[in-house]
Design a protein around this motif. Structure first.
Motif, short mmCIF file in Angstrom:
data_model
loop_
_atom_site.label_atom_id
_atom_site.label_comp_id
_atom_site.label_asym_id
_atom_site.label_seq_id
_atom_site.Cartn_x
_atom_site.Cartn_y
_atom_site.Cartn_z
N THR A 101 -1.18 12.74 -3.90
CA THR A 101 -1.20 11.53 -3.08
C THR A 101 -0.12 11.64 -2.01
O THR A 101 0.81 12.43 -2.14
CB THR A 101 -0.93 10.27 -3.93
N LYS A 102 -0.27 10.84 -0.98
CA LYS A 102 0.70 10.86 0.13
C LYS A 102 2.11 10.55 -0.37
O LYS A 102 3.08 11.19 0.00
CB LYS A 102 0.26 9.83 1.17
N GLN B 77 0.86 -1.19 0.00
CA GLN B 77 0.00 0.00 0.00
C GLN B 77 0.90 1.24 0.00
O GLN B 77 1.37 1.67 1.05
CB GLN B 77 -0.92 -0.02 1.22
N VAL B 78 1.12 1.76 -1.18
CA VAL B 78 2.16 2.76 -1.40
C VAL B 78 1.94 4.02 -0.57
O VAL B 78 2.88 4.55 0.03
CB VAL B 78 2.26 3.11 -2.91
N ASP B 79 0.72 4.51 -0.53
CA ASP B 79 0.46 5.73 0.25
C ASP B 79 0.49 5.44 1.76
O ASP B 79 1.09 6.21 2.52
CB ASP B 79 -0.89 6.34 -0.15
N THR C 274 -0.45 14.49 -12.79
CA THR C 274 -0.15 13.96 -11.46
C THR C 274 -0.30 15.03 -10.39
O THR C 274 -0.84 14.77 -9.31
CB THR C 274 1.29 13.38 -11.43
N GLU C 275 0.14 16.25 -10.72
CA GLU C 275 0.07 17.34 -9.72
C GLU C 275 -1.37 17.72 -9.37
O GLU C 275 -1.63 18.32 -8.32
CB GLU C 275 0.82 18.57 -10.25
N ASP C 276 -2.31 17.36 -10.24
CA ASP C 276 -3.73 17.65 -9.96
C ASP C 276 -4.40 16.53 -9.16
O ASP C 276 -5.58 16.64 -8.81
CB ASP C 276 -4.49 17.85 -11.28
N VAL D 33 11.59 7.15 -5.06
CA VAL D 33 11.03 8.45 -4.67
C VAL D 33 9.96 8.31 -3.58
O VAL D 33 9.36 9.30 -3.18
CB VAL D 33 10.44 9.20 -5.89
N ASN D 34 9.72 7.08 -3.11
CA ASN D 34 8.79 6.89 -2.00
C ASN D 34 9.29 5.76 -1.08
O ASN D 34 10.22 5.02 -1.43
CB ASN D 34 7.36 6.62 -2.50
#
Length: 286
Positions: free
Chosen positions: A247-248, A68-70, A242-244, A127-128
């Protein structure tokens, strides 16, 4: 490896990939033992290592992960325990019993910049937090074992659990239009196809890092459009940046993975993602 000598343990056996892989191994007549969190706690060294030792596998396919990436951004300790420590415990016991290890990794080990296809040897830079823990898992496997396969996959959809295809189909039941990100590019990948590749891979000694995805690339918006077209659903896809859609966790924009190594090693390419999606939707209807 002769399949008569193979005994395969699959962690995360009730997940999207794990469940399809167990089914494929059974179809191939290869003894398969699926482990779920009910059978052993991957974050408990004694629990997971004891479970694997008892089964005496010749191959361990490590599909289990915190994906769960976020949520991973908020649950860093748990994500690390599952994806890093769990992988370490599995690599240790695999080494101890002289088994091969197949470690399932992700496109998220890369920064996702530019438009080039990432090769297996390109520099990693997640990046995450999810991507970081999967990369840390890769490094542990490489440091502890000689006989390993690291298989990076992307944008998977299967029959167990949730995925993008099921989400789009569900949302389309109550909406006339859906906004979908159009500046992230990757390859949708059917876990049924991945499973066929993994079974062919584990029979060999062609060790190392592989990228395995369905052929072709698209954006999430193009993926959604194709899902609706193949399903004869009249739901409009509104492309957004993506910027619109904050996400966490940060998402890489470029998940194009080069599969040259897979071809050089003599493995068949996976089907094109559009063909694979068609097969998947047919199965879902059944």
């Amino acid at each position: 490896m002769d399949k008569s000598n193979m005994r395969v343990v699959v962690t995360g056996a009730n997940g999207q990939l794990g469940s399809d892989l167990c089914s494929e191994l059974e179809r191939a007549g290869i003894p398969c033992f699926g482990l779920t969190s009910d059978d052993a706690d991957i974050t408990d060294k004694v629990s997971i290592q004891t479970a694997i030792r008892k089964l005496e596998p010749t191959i361990v396919v490590h599909c289990a992960a915190y994906t769960q990436v976020d949520a991973a951004e908020d649950n860093r300790q748990l994500t690390h325990a599952v994806n890093v420590l769990g992988t370490q415990y599995i690599a240790e016991v695999t080494q101890e019993i002289s088994a091969k290890l197949v470690y399932i990794s992700t496109d998220y080990v890369f920064a996702g910049t530019g438009t080039d296809y990432y090769s297996e040897n390109d520099p990693t830079s997640p990046v995450n937090w999810y991507g970081q823990t999967k990369l840390d898992g890769e490094k542990i496997v490489q440091s502890l074992l000689d006989e390993y396969f690291i298989v990076r996959i992307s944008w998977v959809f299967g029959h167990n659990g949730n995925n993008f295809v099921k989400t789009m189909l569900r949302l389309a039941q109550t909406r006339d239009e859906i906004s979908v990100v159009s500046d992230q590019v990757g390859s949708p990948t059917n876990t049924a196809d991945l499973s066929i590749f993994l079974v062919s891979l584990m029979k060999t000694n062609e060790y190392g890092i592989y990228h395995a995805t369905n052929e072709g690339v698209c954006t999430w918006a193009e993926f959604a459009t194709e899902i609706f077209a193949q399903s004869n659903i009249s739901c409009r896809v509104v492309p957004i940046k993506t910027e619109d859609y904050p996400t966490k966790a940060v998402r890489p924009l470029n998940s194009r993975l080069s599969k040259d190594k897979l071809r050089v090693a003599g493995f068949d390419a996976l089907p094109h993602w559009k063909d694979s999606l068609r097969n998947y939707l047919t199965q879902l209807e059944k």
